[in-house]
Design a protein around this motif. Structure first.
Motif, PDB file in Angstrom:
ATOM      1  N   PRO A   1     -16.266  12.484 -44.546  1.00 24.37           N
ATOM      2  CA  PRO A   1     -16.861  13.714 -45.058  1.00 24.37           C
ATOM      3  C   PRO A   1     -18.227  13.534 -45.801  1.00 24.37           C
ATOM      4  N   LEU A   2     -18.543  12.105 -45.984  1.00 18.55           N
ATOM      5  CA  LEU A   2     -19.895  11.837 -46.560  1.00 18.55           C
ATOM      6  C   LEU A   2     -20.465  10.676 -45.753  1.00 18.55           C
ATOM      7  N   GLU A   3     -21.740  10.431 -45.813  1.00 16.11           N
ATOM      8  CA  GLU A   3     -22.405   9.348 -44.872  1.00 16.11           C
ATOM      9  C   GLU A   3     -21.723   8.102 -45.645  1.00 16.11           C
ATOM     10  N   TYR A   4     -21.744   7.190 -44.858  1.00 20.20           N
ATOM     11  CA  TYR A   4     -21.280   5.862 -45.131  1.00 20.20           C
ATOM     12  C   TYR A   4     -22.045   4.641 -44.972  1.00 20.20           C
ATOM     13  N   LYS A   5     -22.334   3.937 -45.603  1.00 16.96           N
ATOM     14  CA  LYS A   5     -23.381   2.868 -45.334  1.00 16.96           C
ATOM     15  C   LYS A   5     -22.479   1.429 -45.682  1.00 16.96           C
ATOM     16  N   ASN A   6     -22.361   0.709 -44.573  1.00 20.88           N
ATOM     17  CA  ASN A   6     -21.364  -0.611 -44.827  1.00 20.88           C
ATOM     18  C   ASN A   6     -22.313  -1.548 -45.194  1.00 20.88           C
ATOM     19  N   GLU A   7     -22.181  -1.902 -46.355  1.00 19.09           N
ATOM     20  CA  GLU A   7     -23.234  -3.007 -47.131  1.00 19.09           C
ATOM     21  C   GLU A   7     -23.182  -4.108 -46.428  1.00 19.09           C
ATOM     22  N   GLU A   8     -22.245  -4.590 -45.806  1.00 19.03           N
ATOM     23  CA  GLU A   8     -22.241  -5.960 -45.237  1.00 19.03           C
ATOM     24  C   GLU A   8     -23.207  -5.854 -43.890  1.00 19.03           C
ATOM     25  N   THR A   9     -22.891  -4.925 -43.037  1.00 18.55           N
ATOM     26  CA  THR A   9     -23.672  -4.890 -41.700  1.00 18.55           C
ATOM     27  C   THR A   9     -24.768  -3.847 -41.830  1.00 18.55           C
ATOM     28  N   GLY A  10     -24.935  -3.076 -42.849  1.00 23.42           N
ATOM     29  CA  GLY A  10     -26.039  -2.061 -42.968  1.00 23.42           C
ATOM     30  C   GLY A  10     -25.997  -0.935 -41.844  1.00 23.42           C
ATOM     31  N   GLU A  11     -24.594  -0.911 -41.207  1.00 20.65           N
ATOM     32  CA  GLU A  11     -24.642   0.457 -40.325  1.00 20.65           C
ATOM     33  C   GLU A  11     -24.171   1.626 -41.210  1.00 20.65           C
ATOM     34  N   VAL A  12     -24.886   2.630 -40.740  1.00 17.60           N
ATOM     35  CA  VAL A  12     -24.838   4.138 -41.401  1.00 17.60           C
ATOM     36  C   VAL A  12     -23.754   4.843 -40.502  1.00 17.60           C
ATOM     37  N   SER A  13     -22.698   5.105 -41.103  1.00 18.49           N
ATOM     38  CA  SER A  13     -21.890   6.278 -40.370  1.00 18.49           C
ATOM     39  C   SER A  13     -22.105   7.774 -40.832  1.00 18.49           C
ATOM     40  N   ARG A  14     -22.130   8.628 -39.966  1.00 16.68           N
ATOM     41  CA  ARG A  14     -22.589  10.095 -40.335  1.00 16.68           C
ATOM     42  C   ARG A  14     -21.444  10.645 -41.162  1.00 16.68           C
ATOM     43  N   GLY A  15     -21.827  11.796 -41.966  1.00 13.87           N
ATOM     44  CA  GLY A  15     -20.863  12.408 -42.897  1.00 13.87           C
ATOM     45  C   GLY A  15     -20.908  13.911 -42.544  1.00 13.87           C
TER      46      GLY A  15
ATOM     47  N   VAL B   1     -10.515  15.063 -26.629  1.00 18.78           N
ATOM     48  CA  VAL B   1     -10.340  14.417 -25.271  1.00 18.78           C
ATOM     49  C   VAL B   1      -9.322  13.499 -25.142  1.00 18.78           C
ATOM     50  N   GLY B   2      -8.596  13.582 -24.129  1.00 17.38           N
ATOM     51  CA  GLY B   2      -7.726  12.525 -24.017  1.00 17.38           C
ATOM     52  C   GLY B   2      -6.568  12.465 -24.941  1.00 17.38           C
ATOM     53  N   LYS B   3      -5.779  11.259 -24.856  1.00 21.45           N
ATOM     54  CA  LYS B   3      -4.501  11.125 -25.661  1.00 21.45           C
ATOM     55  C   LYS B   3      -4.953  10.180 -27.150  1.00 21.45           C
ATOM     56  N   GLY B   4      -3.862  10.320 -28.236  1.00 24.06           N
ATOM     57  CA  GLY B   4      -4.172   9.604 -29.044  1.00 24.06           C
ATOM     58  C   GLY B   4      -4.690  10.015 -30.455  1.00 24.06           C
ATOM     59  N   LYS B   5      -4.681   9.298 -31.439  1.00 27.23           N
ATOM     60  CA  LYS B   5      -5.243   9.496 -32.750  1.00 27.23           C
ATOM     61  C   LYS B   5      -6.831   9.452 -32.685  1.00 27.23           C
ATOM     62  N   LEU B   6      -7.252  10.572 -33.518  1.00 28.97           N
ATOM     63  CA  LEU B   6      -9.026  10.691 -33.559  1.00 28.97           C
ATOM     64  C   LEU B   6      -9.287   9.387 -34.338  1.00 28.97           C
ATOM     65  N   SER B   7     -10.506   8.901 -33.696  1.00 27.20           N
ATOM     66  CA  SER B   7     -11.069   7.564 -34.519  1.00 27.20           C
ATOM     67  C   SER B   7     -12.554   7.683 -34.420  1.00 27.20           C
ATOM     68  N   LYS B   8     -13.082   6.996 -35.355  1.00 25.74           N
ATOM     69  CA  LYS B   8     -14.425   6.879 -35.397  1.00 25.74           C
ATOM     70  C   LYS B   8     -15.178   6.814 -34.264  1.00 25.74           C
TER      71      LYS B   8
END
Length: 504
Positions: A275-289, A256-263
């Motif tokens: 592609p895979l779930e990712y855990k940021n070891e510094e912040t503990g934030e988990v991104s879906r995969g 939706v809208g213009k521009g490059k696909l981002s997180k």
């Protein structure tokens, strides 16, 4: 330079691999496999400030899951190793020195403060400061200073960079496998930094040297590298090396809208971009995969392949093998490709239908185990065969077929209001007796005998079938009713009818 096709995927380990990066890897892989070539993985970790410890392993795991593993790279067939730029840093200085000797580069001693002052001064005059042919002879560098001054500065340990000396008044004519002919006037280019006094090369120098030494024949990379093409072309010329063929892939655009696909788009609209779930070891934030969200790797890859490439036909479903045969750079588009989360789900649904019931049943088993349910795999396979056409993900199986494993405890209120009439309990009790007396308990036979009974009673089909479905399933959904009865068996069928009669 080799005749064999050699391509490389060269990500920076600065975080999880975005699906745009996966697509670049995929197109490189397909091109290599189509031409019986080699797919190389190189880790471009010269920027140590942005380095993330678990990112390299994440990249390798992602390629493995997508079923596009590299042929050559860190720890695998290290023919031209090492494959991490940080382990190659001793290499680059000699090439920077070669350019200095040949007059294609020069030392620059300008401090960050001095350059900043030039920028501000230009801005105030409404101009843009570019470090190149029109001002380089007036700045702090080896083109403006004497040999003695240069040597004295280096001996005194003054910080310097090595800059590329871009030729003046030339028109560069370059070929891109996707975009065709590109022309650039060299006067519009800046003198890019190639080497820093900390002994680390910049991306541009390391990239060209590595591609040359690793005998890369085709550089297939994202559109964001297009502005670097003139410099890279000039570097090949300066070293007198044969340049590889270049192909710049279109961007993946937001739905939706213009521009490059981002997180951020994924977070906002509820889909993964990794592609895979990712855990940021510094912040503990988990991104879906995609994997953890229940997508099949082959569905994910099929969807990615069609973002920016088309086979020239209406066909949409391709196995990896078929993609390899069909793929070519000529059909990669120049313009960006809009990502569609809905289309991605559609691909997963299509692939789910093609999977064997055995495979799907085995994926369903852990979900059943979590609910404390154990059944023979043959039974689970049969359930899957009856419900899978309505599923997009294996995770939908419980919602679609939980009643095959458990008696319903709740009933859909709307359906009860509409279908459960005053005379329904009496009809259902009589039907339970009919079912009790059936010997051959196959779907076909049960159906024949129940319909015979309905005809003899002269009641409408709907008066029996809908309340019966409600009793067995708890809602007006599910596959063929008599298949359900055969599967759950006589005892459970009668139990459920009696439960509905006493509770509704």
């Amino acid at each position: 330079m080799t005749d064999n096709v050699r391509v490389r995927f060269a990500p920076s380990p600065t975080g999880p691999l975005h699906m745009g990066g996966v697509r670049t890897a995929l197109f490189n892989y397909l091109y290599a496999k189509k031409h019986n070539g080699t797919f190389v993985l190189r880790i471009e970790d010269t920027d140590q400030t942005r380095y993330v410890a678990n990112a390299e392993q994440y990249i390798i795991d992602s390629l493995e899951w997508c079923n596009i593993p590299f042929d050559e790279g860190p720890g695998k067939n290290e023919k031209f190793g090492p494959y991490r730029q940080s382990e190659r840093k001793e290499l680059y200085k000699q090439y920077a020195d070669e350019l200095l000797t040949k007059g294609w580069a020069y030392y620059a001693f300008d401090t960050a403060e001095e350059l900043d002052a030039h920028r501000k001064d230009h801005e105030e005059k409404g101009k843009t400061f570019i470090y190149n042919w029109h001002n380089r002879e007036k700045l702090q560098n080896s083109l403006a200073l004497s040999e003695e001054e240069v040597q004295a500065k280096i001996a005194a340990g003054e910080k310097y960079v090595v800059r590329f000396k871009t030729p003046q008044d030339e028109t560069l004519v370059m070929q891109d496998e996707i975009r065709g002919t590109i022309s650039v006037n060299t006067n519009t280019l800046d003198d890019k930094v190639l080497f820093k006094s900390d002994g680390m090369p910049t991306y541009h120098l390391a990239n060209i040297v590595d591609d040359h030494l690793m005998e890369i024949t085709h550089v297939i990379r994202g559109e964001e590298w297009l502005p670097s093409l003139p410099l890279h072309t000039l570097l090949y010329k300066a070293f007198e090396w044969k340049a590889p063929k270049f192909a710049h892939l279109p961007l993946i655009l937001k739905p939706v809208g213009k521009g490059k696909l981002s997180k951020r788009d994924g977070d906002k609209l509820g889909f993964p971009v990794f592609p895979l779930e990712y855990k940021n070891e510094e912040t503990g934030e988990v991104s879906r995969g995609y994997k953890e969200d229940g997508y099949f790797a082959d569905a994910f890859i099929n969807m990615l392949a069609l973002l920016g490439w088309n086979p020239g036909t209406e066909r949409e479903m391709f196995s990896l093998n078929e993609l390899t045969k069909a793929f070519g750079l000529k059909r990669v588009s120049k313009s960006g490709a809009k990502f569609s989360p809905e289309k991605t789900k559609w691909f997963n649904q299509q692939y789910l239908q093609l999977k064997s019931n055995t495979l799907l049943a085995n994926l369903f088993v852990p979900m059943l185990a979590e609910k404390g349910i154990e059944r023979e795999i043959g039974y689970i396979e049969k359930v899957v065969s009856l419900i899978k056409e309505r599923a997009t993900f294996v995770a939908d199986f419980w919602e679609l077929g939980g009643f095959f494993f458990e008696n319903p405890t709740e009933f859909d209120e709307k359906a009860v209001k509409k279908q459960w009439k005053e005379d329904t309990p009496a009809i259902m009790e009589e039907l339970a007796t009919v079912i009790e007396n059936i010997e051959d308990f196959s779907s076909k036979n049960i159906e024949a005998l129940v319909k015979e009974w309905i005809a003899a009673k002269e009641i409408g089909m709907g008066k029996v079938m809908q309340p019966l479905r409600l009793s067995l399933v708890g809602a007006l959904k599910g596959p063929h009713l008599f298949d359900i009865i055969e599967m759950i068996g006589k005892e459970a069928t009668i139990q459920r009818i009696q439960h509905a009669v006493s509770n509704l």
